[in-house]
Motif scaffolding. Structure first.
Motif, PDB file in Angstrom:
ATOM      1  N   ILE A  33       1.063  -1.416   0.110  1.00  0.00           N
ATOM      2  CA  ILE A  33      -0.382  -0.163  -0.184  1.00  0.00           C
ATOM      3  C   ILE A  33       0.503   1.176  -0.088  1.00  0.00           C
ATOM      4  CG2 ILE A  33      -1.820   1.609   1.027  1.00  0.00           C
ATOM      5  CD1 ILE A  33      -2.145  -0.911   2.774  1.00  0.00           C
ATOM      6  N   ILE A  34       0.362   1.870  -0.479  1.00  0.00           N
ATOM      7  CA  ILE A  34       1.313   3.933  -1.033  1.00  0.00           C
ATOM      8  C   ILE A  34      -0.068   4.485  -0.428  1.00  0.00           C
ATOM      9  CG2 ILE A  34       3.072   4.773  -2.336  1.00  0.00           C
ATOM     10  CD1 ILE A  34       3.710   2.476  -4.134  1.00  0.00           C
ATOM     11  N   ALA A  35       0.567   5.518   0.166  1.00  0.00           N
ATOM     12  CA  ALA A  35      -0.525   6.531   0.918  1.00  0.00           C
ATOM     13  C   ALA A  35       0.169   7.871   0.076  1.00  0.00           C
ATOM     14  CB  ALA A  35       0.008   6.799   2.057  1.00  0.00           C
ATOM     15  N   SER A  36       0.236   8.652  -0.799  1.00  0.00           N
ATOM     16  CA  SER A  36       0.411   9.668  -1.444  1.00  0.00           C
ATOM     17  C   SER A  36      -0.594  11.597  -1.041  1.00  0.00           C
ATOM     18  CB  SER A  36       0.236   9.638  -3.164  1.00  0.00           C
ATOM     19  OG  SER A  36      -0.818   9.766  -3.140  1.00  0.00           O
ATOM     20  N   THR A  37       0.681  11.786  -0.872  1.00  0.00           N
ATOM     21  CA  THR A  37      -0.207  13.424  -0.238  1.00  0.00           C
ATOM     22  C   THR A  37      -0.010  14.421  -0.335  1.00  0.00           C
ATOM     23  OG1 THR A  37      -0.353  14.449   1.984  1.00  0.00           O
ATOM     24  CG2 THR A  37       1.294  12.873   2.099  1.00  0.00           C
ATOM     25  N   ARG A  38       0.422  15.611  -0.572  1.00  0.00           N
ATOM     26  CA  ARG A  38       1.108  16.775  -0.602  1.00  0.00           C
ATOM     27  C   ARG A  38       2.611  16.887   0.673  1.00  0.00           C
ATOM     28  NH1 ARG A  38      -2.829  21.533  -1.885  1.00  0.00           N
ATOM     29  NH2 ARG A  38      -3.559  20.588  -0.128  1.00  0.00           N
ATOM     30  N   THR A  39       2.242  16.218   1.672  1.00  0.00           N
ATOM     31  CA  THR A  39       2.409  16.288   3.200  1.00  0.00           C
ATOM     32  C   THR A  39       2.702  15.360   3.851  1.00  0.00           C
ATOM     33  OG1 THR A  39       1.505  18.776   3.434  1.00  0.00           O
ATOM     34  CG2 THR A  39       2.688  17.886   5.017  1.00  0.00           C
ATOM     35  N   PRO A  40       4.386  14.410   3.277  1.00  0.00           N
ATOM     36  CA  PRO A  40       4.201  13.359   3.626  1.00  0.00           C
ATOM     37  C   PRO A  40       4.034  13.142   5.466  1.00  0.00           C
ATOM     38  CG  PRO A  40       5.304  13.672   1.814  1.00  0.00           C
ATOM     39  CD  PRO A  40       4.734  14.851   2.345  1.00  0.00           C
ATOM     40  N   THR A  41       4.647  14.032   5.913  1.00  0.00           N
ATOM     41  CA  THR A  41       5.050  13.768   7.578  1.00  0.00           C
ATOM     42  C   THR A  41       3.256  13.997   8.083  1.00  0.00           C
ATOM     43  OG1 THR A  41       4.670  16.714   7.910  1.00  0.00           O
ATOM     44  CG2 THR A  41       6.549  15.592   7.688  1.00  0.00           C
ATOM     45  N   ASN A  42       1.603  14.662   7.549  1.00  0.00           N
ATOM     46  CA  ASN A  42       0.814  13.938   7.761  1.00  0.00           C
ATOM     47  C   ASN A  42       0.911  12.514   8.175  1.00  0.00           C
ATOM     48  OD1 ASN A  42       1.002  16.823   8.212  1.00  0.00           O
ATOM     49  ND2 ASN A  42      -0.655  17.204   6.282  1.00  0.00           N
ATOM     50  N   LEU A  43       0.877  11.863   7.406  1.00  0.00           N
ATOM     51  CA  LEU A  43       0.862  10.508   7.332  1.00  0.00           C
ATOM     52  C   LEU A  43       1.808   9.756   8.271  1.00  0.00           C
ATOM     53  CD1 LEU A  43      -0.215  10.059   3.824  1.00  0.00           C
ATOM     54  CD2 LEU A  43      -1.395  10.372   5.766  1.00  0.00           C
ATOM     55  N   ALA A  44       2.979   9.992   8.780  1.00  0.00           N
ATOM     56  CA  ALA A  44       3.359   9.668  10.137  1.00  0.00           C
ATOM     57  C   ALA A  44       2.608   7.740  10.493  1.00  0.00           C
ATOM     58  CB  ALA A  44       4.009  10.572  11.281  1.00  0.00           C
ATOM     59  N   ASP A  45       1.742   8.368  10.941  1.00  0.00           N
ATOM     60  CA  ASP A  45       0.770   7.113  11.465  1.00  0.00           C
ATOM     61  C   ASP A  45       0.967   5.793  10.925  1.00  0.00           C
ATOM     62  OD1 ASP A  45      -0.752   8.753  10.657  1.00  0.00           O
ATOM     63  OD2 ASP A  45      -2.813   7.547  11.243  1.00  0.00           O
ATOM     64  N   LEU A  46       0.687   6.129   9.168  1.00  0.00           N
ATOM     65  CA  LEU A  46       0.787   4.886   8.475  1.00  0.00           C
ATOM     66  C   LEU A  46       1.749   5.024   7.776  1.00  0.00           C
ATOM     67  CD1 LEU A  46      -2.313   7.058   5.514  1.00  0.00           C
ATOM     68  CD2 LEU A  46      -2.447   4.861   7.655  1.00  0.00           C
ATOM     69  N   ALA A  47       2.692   5.449   8.155  1.00  0.00           N
ATOM     70  CA  ALA A  47       4.257   4.887   7.854  1.00  0.00           C
ATOM     71  C   ALA A  47       5.010   3.750   8.535  1.00  0.00           C
ATOM     72  CB  ALA A  47       5.256   6.167   7.647  1.00  0.00           C
ATOM     73  N   ALA A  48       4.487   4.119  10.210  1.00  0.00           N
ATOM     74  CA  ALA A  48       4.668   2.984  11.038  1.00  0.00           C
ATOM     75  C   ALA A  48       3.975   2.228  11.199  1.00  0.00           C
ATOM     76  CB  ALA A  48       4.157   3.821  12.620  1.00  0.00           C
ATOM     77  N   ARG A  49       2.792   2.119  10.610  1.00  0.00           N
ATOM     78  CA  ARG A  49       2.121   0.357  10.175  1.00  0.00           C
ATOM     79  C   ARG A  49       2.930  -0.190   9.142  1.00  0.00           C
ATOM     80  NH1 ARG A  49      -3.811   0.324  10.496  1.00  0.00           N
ATOM     81  NH2 ARG A  49      -3.243  -1.692  11.035  1.00  0.00           N
ATOM     82  N   GLY A  50       3.623   0.356   8.567  1.00  0.00           N
ATOM     83  CA  GLY A  50       4.627  -0.241   7.218  1.00  0.00           C
ATOM     84  C   GLY A  50       4.056   0.113   6.235  1.00  0.00           C
ATOM     85  N   VAL A  51       3.213   1.131   5.716  1.00  0.00           N
ATOM     86  CA  VAL A  51       2.388   1.704   4.910  1.00  0.00           C
ATOM     87  C   VAL A  51       3.717   2.791   4.328  1.00  0.00           C
ATOM     88  CG1 VAL A  51       1.230   3.072   3.352  1.00  0.00           C
ATOM     89  CG2 VAL A  51       0.229   0.918   5.348  1.00  0.00           C
ATOM     90  N   VAL A  52       3.713   2.712   2.911  1.00  0.00           N
ATOM     91  CA  VAL A  52       4.946   3.567   1.866  1.00  0.00           C
ATOM     92  C   VAL A  52       4.014   4.960   1.818  1.00  0.00           C
ATOM     93  CG1 VAL A  52       6.130   3.933   0.286  1.00  0.00           C
ATOM     94  CG2 VAL A  52       6.098   1.269   0.622  1.00  0.00           C
ATOM     95  N   VAL A  53       4.798   6.199   2.222  1.00  0.00           N
ATOM     96  CA  VAL A  53       4.333   7.444   1.844  1.00  0.00           C
ATOM     97  C   VAL A  53       4.949   7.438   0.414  1.00  0.00           C
ATOM     98  CG1 VAL A  53       4.039   9.612   3.013  1.00  0.00           C
ATOM     99  CG2 VAL A  53       3.884   7.430   4.533  1.00  0.00           C
TER     100      VAL A  53
END
Length: 297
Positions: A33-53
């Motif tokens: 799973i890859i999560a994309s956003t303009r501000t990757p720091t907003n997805l730190a919680d998903l990154a901590a679960r192993g999701v690629v940001v």
């Protein structure tokens, strides 16, 4: 073969919910799973679960193309741009479709709206219709989710209406099958996780369509507060919304929803949410009961 799935707008409510369902409902490995956003720091919680940001900006085609590299399926969640003076949102979506084509994406998924054809009274409908056309013209296999109105959208009108006892509307006897945002997210996640590459279009709705008067009756039943529906013209409603401090362009957009409802263009009820997600949809009464305090104060 495992496929890599990317969700744009992943920091938004719908995007986060789709990713959570991929992880927790459909057991898609986080590494796929890859999560994309303009501000990757907003997805730190998903990154901590192993999701690629990955960083991606709909105003920057190169950033989108880079984000889409090596991705099998991309879910384009429609952006929040709704400027009536230009086609900014449509241009953003067209940029994303072109980037997906260049990156070799195998399947595009998109969140549209019911009946977005040019005759729609909804002032931003052409953003969705144009995007659907761009996706079909790309030659990429697609899944289009025509999302109905969210139950959560009622927060825009009901608290003030309940407080005053009067709900001003121009929707007439038109009906809407409001659906839960999380229910639609579960259906979208199911489509994203599915291995099929067949092009399909789904209309996602709640389980029952109500008139404004019927919704008001449900509100009264749940909250114990009487809510009188007052039917007015589109022009009068626009002036009333503007008087509440809403900018004119957004006021016009809000009123165009009522005009669309009055025209019967969003009265459909489908079972697509339950068929895709495999779970029962939340009813409007259940939504009202769960949010009684927030709605009634």
């Amino acid at each position: 073969m495992s496929k890599t799935l990317l969700v744009t707008g992943a920091s938004g409510q719908l995007g986060r919910s789709v990713i959570n369902h991929l992880l927790d409902t459909f057991n898609v490995p986080a590494a796929q799973i890859i999560a994309s956003t303009r501000t990757p720091t907003n997805l730190a919680d998903l990154a901590a679960r192993g999701v690629v940001v990955r960083a991606a900006d709909f105003n920057d085609g190169t950033s989108l193309e880079n984000a889409f590299q090596g991705v099998d399926k991309v879910l384009i969640i429609s952006t929040s741009e709704m400027d009536l003076k230009d086609d900014r949102r449509l241009k953003q979506h067209e940029t994303a479709v072109a980037a997906a084509k260049k990156a070799g994406v195998g399947h595009l998924l998109y969140t549209s709206m019911p009946n977005p054809e040019p005759v729609s009274p909804v002032l931003f409908a052409n953003d969705h219709y144009g995007t659907e056309q761009a996706i079909k013209a790309s030659g990429i296999a697609y899944t289009i989710f025509r999302n109905g109105w969210y139950q959560e959208n009622l927060f825009m009108a009901l608290p003030q209406a309940i407080a005053s006892g009067h709900w001003y509307t121009s929707a007439g006897e038109g009906r809407i099958a409001h659906g839960g945002r999380d229910d639609m997210a579960a259906a979208i996640a199911a489509g994203l996780a599915d291995d099929s590459n067949e092009s399909k279009t789904y209309t996602l709705t709640g389980p029952h369509a109500y008139t404004t008067a019927e919704i008001a009756a449900l509100v009264g039943e749940v909250t114990g507060k009487q809510l009188e529906v007052v039917q007015v013209s589109d022009e009068a409603l626009t002036e009333g919304v503007k008087a509440a401090g809403i900018p004119e362009d957004f006021a016009r957009i809000i009123v165009s929803f009522d005009a669309n409802t009055r025209a019967g263009r969003i009265a459909m009820v489908t079972d697509a949410v339950e068929t895709l997600s495999g779970r029962k949809s939340k009813t409007l009464k259940q939504f009202l009961e769960a949010n009684k305090a927030a709605l009634a104060g």
